[in-house]
Design an enzyme around this catalytic site. Structure first.
Site, PDB file in Angstrom:
ATOM      1  N   GLY A 149       0.820  -1.049  -0.072  1.00  0.00           N
ATOM      2  CA  GLY A 149       0.117   0.101  -0.159  1.00  0.00           C
ATOM      3  C   GLY A 149       0.753   1.370  -0.160  1.00  0.00           C
ATOM      4  N   ASN A 189      -7.671   4.181   8.839  1.00  0.00           N
ATOM      5  CA  ASN A 189      -6.985   2.784   9.642  1.00  0.00           C
ATOM      6  C   ASN A 189      -7.260   2.886  10.993  1.00  0.00           C
ATOM      7  OD1 ASN A 189      -5.239   5.086   8.619  1.00  0.00           O
ATOM      8  ND2 ASN A 189      -3.822   4.123  10.206  1.00  0.00           N
ATOM      9  N   CYS A 223       4.435   6.002  18.385  1.00  0.00           N
ATOM     10  CA  CYS A 223       5.562   6.151  19.365  1.00  0.00           C
ATOM     11  C   CYS A 223       6.873   6.273  18.562  1.00  0.00           C
ATOM     12  CB  CYS A 223       5.363   4.870  20.489  1.00  0.00           C
ATOM     13  SG  CYS A 223       6.579   5.341  21.671  1.00  0.00           S
TER      14      CYS A 223
HETATM   15  N1  PLP Z   1      -2.550   2.979   3.986  1.00  0.00           N
HETATM   16  C1  PLP Z   1      -3.372   2.566   4.758  1.00  0.00           C
HETATM   17  C2  PLP Z   1      -4.770   3.292   5.114  1.00  0.00           C
HETATM   18  C3  PLP Z   1      -2.819   1.489   5.638  1.00  0.00           C
HETATM   19  O1  PLP Z   1      -3.670   1.258   6.885  1.00  0.00           O
HETATM   20  C4  PLP Z   1      -1.700   0.964   5.610  1.00  0.00           C
HETATM   21  C5  PLP Z   1      -1.143  -0.115   6.376  1.00  0.00           C
HETATM   22  O2  PLP Z   1      -1.200   0.173   7.680  1.00  0.00           O
HETATM   23  C6  PLP Z   1      -1.121   1.435   4.365  1.00  0.00           C
HETATM   24  C7  PLP Z   1      -1.446   2.527   3.468  1.00  0.00           C
HETATM   25  C8  PLP Z   1       0.132   0.765   3.736  1.00  0.00           C
HETATM   26  O3  PLP Z   1       0.250  -0.220   3.400  1.00  0.00           O
HETATM   27  P1  PLP Z   1       1.601  -1.406   3.345  1.00  0.00           P
HETATM   28  O4  PLP Z   1       1.555  -1.703   4.558  1.00  0.00           O
HETATM   29  O5  PLP Z   1       1.026  -2.406   2.502  1.00  0.00           O
HETATM   30  O6  PLP Z   1       2.727  -0.655   2.718  1.00  0.00           O
END
Ligand code: PLP
Length: 381
Positions: free
Chosen positions: A68, A146, A320
């Site tokens: 991501g 998230n 943190c």
């Molecule tokens: N975007 C959101 C909303 C996420 O929650 C995360 C991971 O926590 C990411 C992007 C990043 O994804 P990745 O862990 O595959 O790099």
């Protein structure tokens, strides 16, 4: 007991089975011309089609990435051009994978506008409209947050952004396991996915790129994926991701309805059994699996450690860095009162979660909070 699916969903059996044959033996580069390479190519393209089915798009619109984070970075840097120019709009609650590229572009001298959210963590489409300028190139608003799980009015925002002639990107990493992505894809120019949030392997993801959009590649190399992302394709991980997408498509709606009931019971019981607690994003449209609460007079990080000792994996939802605890920027953006900020706890369920998980969490959490308060374990940000 695992209540941290928003951090990562454990690899599902379907993904593991799809990967297994590609992890050992004579596995070739999917770009090689010989028959072994052609087999790998066919497998990779099959996985691309599975991701495309979840998105409701043509496979050619799917660019595999390392996760991501890379999908978000590619969207932001790619849309702002090379050398980057123009105006960028993001929401105040974006993941660091969008936020940090925006900070880097701002340091290069580009104009960046952050649009705030209401107390439920929701972006007002009218605020996005007001932020637009004649030179706005990209607007990026996440589909689901998230931390608190707030869902955004993506279709509405995308329409007004495109009407103004800018590109629209949404980070759908957290929405993907729970929400029908097809309307979001139909509305957006760019959309990010992460494999491990869908119970696929770590280190894999994808960016949907609406056909016809010319994005500057972040990874330049051997011209793989039509020149849009250099790097030898990671066959096994792509197959695992594809299988996880197929499973999500099959199970998502039923899982979402079931998990929402579990989450609601968990949340209601916590609120009923502990005083000085507030639910974040509770009234908003939000992910069915996420319960985010803040306890007054409580240290969220210490609570997570305490629950871990009881065998319950959760998240404090506060960053943190260098040993110094900070309040979560997301909680600050939604206006959580100061006295609640240190005591954040995120409980996130998954397709495998059941009533026994909720029962056990309810057996432990209220007592753990009270015990910490009695011991004077507070934190101040
Ligand atoms: N975007 C959101 C909303 C996420 O929650 C995360 C991971 O926590 C990411 C992007 C990043 O994804 P990745 O862990 O595959 O790099």
């Amino acid at each position: 007991m695992y209540l941290d699916y928003n951090a990562s969903a454990p690899l599902c059996a379907e993904a593991a089975a799809a990967m297994e044959p590609w992890l050992s033996g004579s596995v070739s580069n999917p770009s090689s011309a010989h028959r072994s390479g052609q087999r790998a190519r066919a497998a990779v393209e099959g996985a691309r089609a599975q991701v495309a089915s979840l998105l409701g798009c043509e496979p050619v619109a799917v660019v595999f990435t390392s996760g991501g984070t890379e999908a978000d970075n590619t969207a932001v840097f790619g849309a702002m051009g090379w050398p980057p120019q123009g105006h960028l709009v993001i929401s105040a609650i974006e993941h660091p994978a969008v936020l940090e590229p925006a900070v880097a572009l701002h340091e290069l001298g580009l104009e960046v506008t952050r649009v705030g959210v209401n107390a439920e963590g929701r972006v007002d489409p009218e605020a996005v409209r007001e932020a637009l300028r004649p030179n706005t190139r990209l607007v990026s608003v996440m589909a689901a947050n998230n931390e608190v799980g707030a869902l955004q009015p993506i279709v509405e925002i995308a329409a007004l952004v495109q009407e103004a002639g800018a590109l629209f990107h949404t980070d759908a990493v957290q929405a993907a396991p729970w929400v029908d992505l097809k309307p979001l894809v139909a509305a957006s120019d760019l959309l990010s996915l992460s494999s491990h949030k869908l119970a696929g392997p770590l280190g894999m993801g994808a960016l949907y790129v609406r056909p016809g959009i010319d994005l500057v590649p972040l990874m330049r190399g051997g011209g793989q994926q039509g020149g849009r992302r250099g790097g030898t394709e990671a066959t096994a991980s792509m197959l695992g991701f594809g299988a996880a997408c197929a499973r999500a498509l099959r199970e998502r709606d039923q899982a979402a309805a079931r998990v929402a009931k579990l989450r609601d019971r968990l949340e209601t019981s916590i609120v009923d059994s502990v005083d000085g607690v507030r639910c974040n994003g509770a009234r908003a449209a939000r992910l069915p699996n996420t319960c985010h609460v803040c306890f007054k007079r409580c240290d969220g990080n210490a609570l997570v450690a305490r629950l871990d000792l009881e065998g319950i994996a959760t998240s404090a939802g506060s960053a943190c860095a260098s040993g110094v605890a900070h309040a979560s920027p997301v909680l600050e953006a939604i206006g959580v009162p100061r006295e609640y900020l240190p005591g954040a706890l995120r409980l996130s369920l998954g397709y495998e979660s059941g009533a026994a998980d909720v029962d056990r969490a309810l057996e432990v959490i209220p007592g753990a909070v009270r015990g910490m308060r009695d011991a004077g374990l507070e934190a101040v940000f």
